[in-house]
Structure formats: C-alpha cells, structure tokens
Design an enzyme around this catalytic site. Structure first.
Site, PDB file in Angstrom:
ATOM      1  N   HIS A 279       0.810  -1.228   0.000  1.00 31.23           N
ATOM      2  CA  HIS A 279       0.000   0.000   0.000  1.00 31.23           C
ATOM      3  C   HIS A 279       0.844   1.280   0.000  1.00 31.23           C
ATOM      4  CE1 HIS A 279       0.925  -0.902   4.192  1.00 31.23           C
ATOM      5  NE2 HIS A 279       0.914   0.405   4.371  1.00 31.23           N
TER       6      HIS A 279
ATOM      7  N   CYS B   9       8.056  -1.239  -1.385  1.00 33.45           N
ATOM      8  CA  CYS B   9       7.261  -0.978  -0.181  1.00 33.45           C
ATOM      9  C   CYS B   9       7.706   0.397   0.337  1.00 33.45           C
ATOM     10  CB  CYS B   9       7.392  -2.096   0.859  1.00 33.45           C
ATOM     11  SG  CYS B   9       8.989  -2.263   1.657  1.00 33.45           S
TER      12      CYS B   9
ATOM     13  N   GLY C 274      11.451  -0.358   1.239  1.00 34.17           N
ATOM     14  CA  GLY C 274      12.109  -1.397   0.426  1.00 34.17           C
ATOM     15  C   GLY C 274      12.715  -2.489   1.298  1.00 34.17           C
TER      16      GLY C 274
ATOM     17  N   HIS D  74      32.843 -13.858  -8.925  1.00 26.61           N
ATOM     18  CA  HIS D  74      31.450 -13.580  -8.560  1.00 26.61           C
ATOM     19  C   HIS D  74      30.591 -14.841  -8.681  1.00 26.61           C
ATOM     20  CE1 HIS D  74      32.501  -9.510  -8.029  1.00 26.61           C
ATOM     21  NE2 HIS D  74      32.805  -9.308  -9.304  1.00 26.61           N
TER      22      HIS D  74
HETATM   23  C1  RB5 Z   1       4.102  -0.053   5.620  1.00 25.56           C
HETATM   24  O1  RB5 Z   1       3.646   0.929   6.448  1.00 25.56           O
HETATM   25  C2  RB5 Z   1       5.607  -0.208   5.704  1.00 25.56           C
HETATM   26  O2  RB5 Z   1       5.951  -0.758   6.920  1.00 25.56           O
HETATM   27  C3  RB5 Z   1       6.075  -1.077   4.555  1.00 25.56           C
HETATM   28  O3  RB5 Z   1       5.693  -0.499   3.359  1.00 25.56           O
HETATM   29  C4  RB5 Z   1       7.573  -1.292   4.460  1.00 25.56           C
HETATM   30  O4  RB5 Z   1       8.255  -0.095   4.488  1.00 25.56           O
HETATM   31  C5  RB5 Z   1       8.152  -2.297   5.331  1.00 25.56           C
HETATM   32  O5  RB5 Z   1       9.352  -2.589   5.308  1.00 25.56           O
END
Ligand code: RB5
Length: 146
Positions: free
Chosen positions: A9, A62, A65, A131
């Site tokens: 989200h 996210c 990340g 590598h």
């Molecule tokens: C969501 O609020 C947040 O925790 C998620 O997007 C992320 O950053 C988690 O690592």
C-alpha cells in the site's frame, strides 16, 4: 524478458510511475499489484513469477524497500537487492546477479527510481569467476538448509 513488478500500500503511486516509464520504453511489464496486500505476500508473488522464466527480472516496492526485500530473499533462487542509487543497482547486477531490485517509495523520488530501474535492467551480470563462486556459495547454503 519480462519485468515483474509489485508493491504494498505504501508504493501504489510510485509503482504506477515506474511501470509507465518502463512501458513507454517498450518493456513487457507484468503487474502483480497491489494496494491491499502486505509486502510479504507481494514479495512471494513477484519472486515466483521471476523464477518462472529464465531471464525475468523483478521490481518490488514498499515504504522503505526493507521488508519486501527481506521477504523476497526467503525464496530460494531469489537475490533481491535494496538499491538507493544507480551505483548499487549496477553492482547488484554486475557482482551479485540480483534478479530483483527493491525500492523504497518513501525513500527515493520518482526520477531516481526510474534511473535505478533503467540501470538495473540494462546491466548484465559480469560472469566473472570470483562472482560466480560467491553466488554458488549462497546457493550451496540454501541447499544445506533444505
Ligand atoms: C508499511 O507501512 C511499511 O511498513 C512497509 O511499506 C515497508 O516499508 C516495510 O518494510
């Protein structure tokens, strides 16, 4: 090569920006969503689609990340790299043969995000022996855990 992309989200708008950018360049982008699922669910879904076909690459997003890269790296065969700049994106492909790049939608801006994915997608693994050997050690370790 398909580019599989997914977000939680926190990364909806950022994902749409990155996806549009890639599609404008003619890349085949598979969007697994979403604005409702938690980052571990999205990480798994992107990871499975990346592994389904040789040469596929993934983009996971996210807030930071971090969570989504931790989750993706639990999938055997996935090397997900959290990148904040073009240098790390380049090294992730050259040295680590990363197959997924993780981005923090609350950390980097749109233009940097586009530059990171461009670098990640256009840089090939170096194929250098040192590598290859190191990546094999990761694979061996995964096999020991089975
Ligand atoms: C969501 O609020 C947040 O925790 C998620 O997007 C992320 O950053 C988690 O690592």
């Amino acid at each position: 090569m398909k580019i599989i992309i997914g977000n939680d989200h926190a990364g909806v708008e950022f994902k749409n920006t990155i996806m549009k950018h890639l599609e404008e360049q003619g890349h085949e982008v598979v969007n697994v969503g979403t604005d409702t699922l938690d980052y571990p669910d999205i990480a798994k879904s992107v990871a499975e689609k990346v592994l389904a076909e040789e040469g596929n690459l993934g983009i996971i997003i996210c807030g930071t990340g971090i969570g989504i890269s931790i989750a993706a790296n639990k999938v055997e065969g996935i090397r997900a790299a959290l990148c904040h700049n073009e240098f790390t994106a380049r090294m992730a492909r050259l040295h680590n043969n990363a197959n997924i790049v993780a981005l923090g939608a609350r950390v980097i801006g749109d233009e940097l995000g586009k530059a990171i994915v461009d670098t990640f997608i256009t840089t090939e693994f170096s194929n250098e022996e040192r590598h290859i050997k190191r990546i094999e050690k990761i694979t061996n370790y995964e096999n020991q855990l089975k």
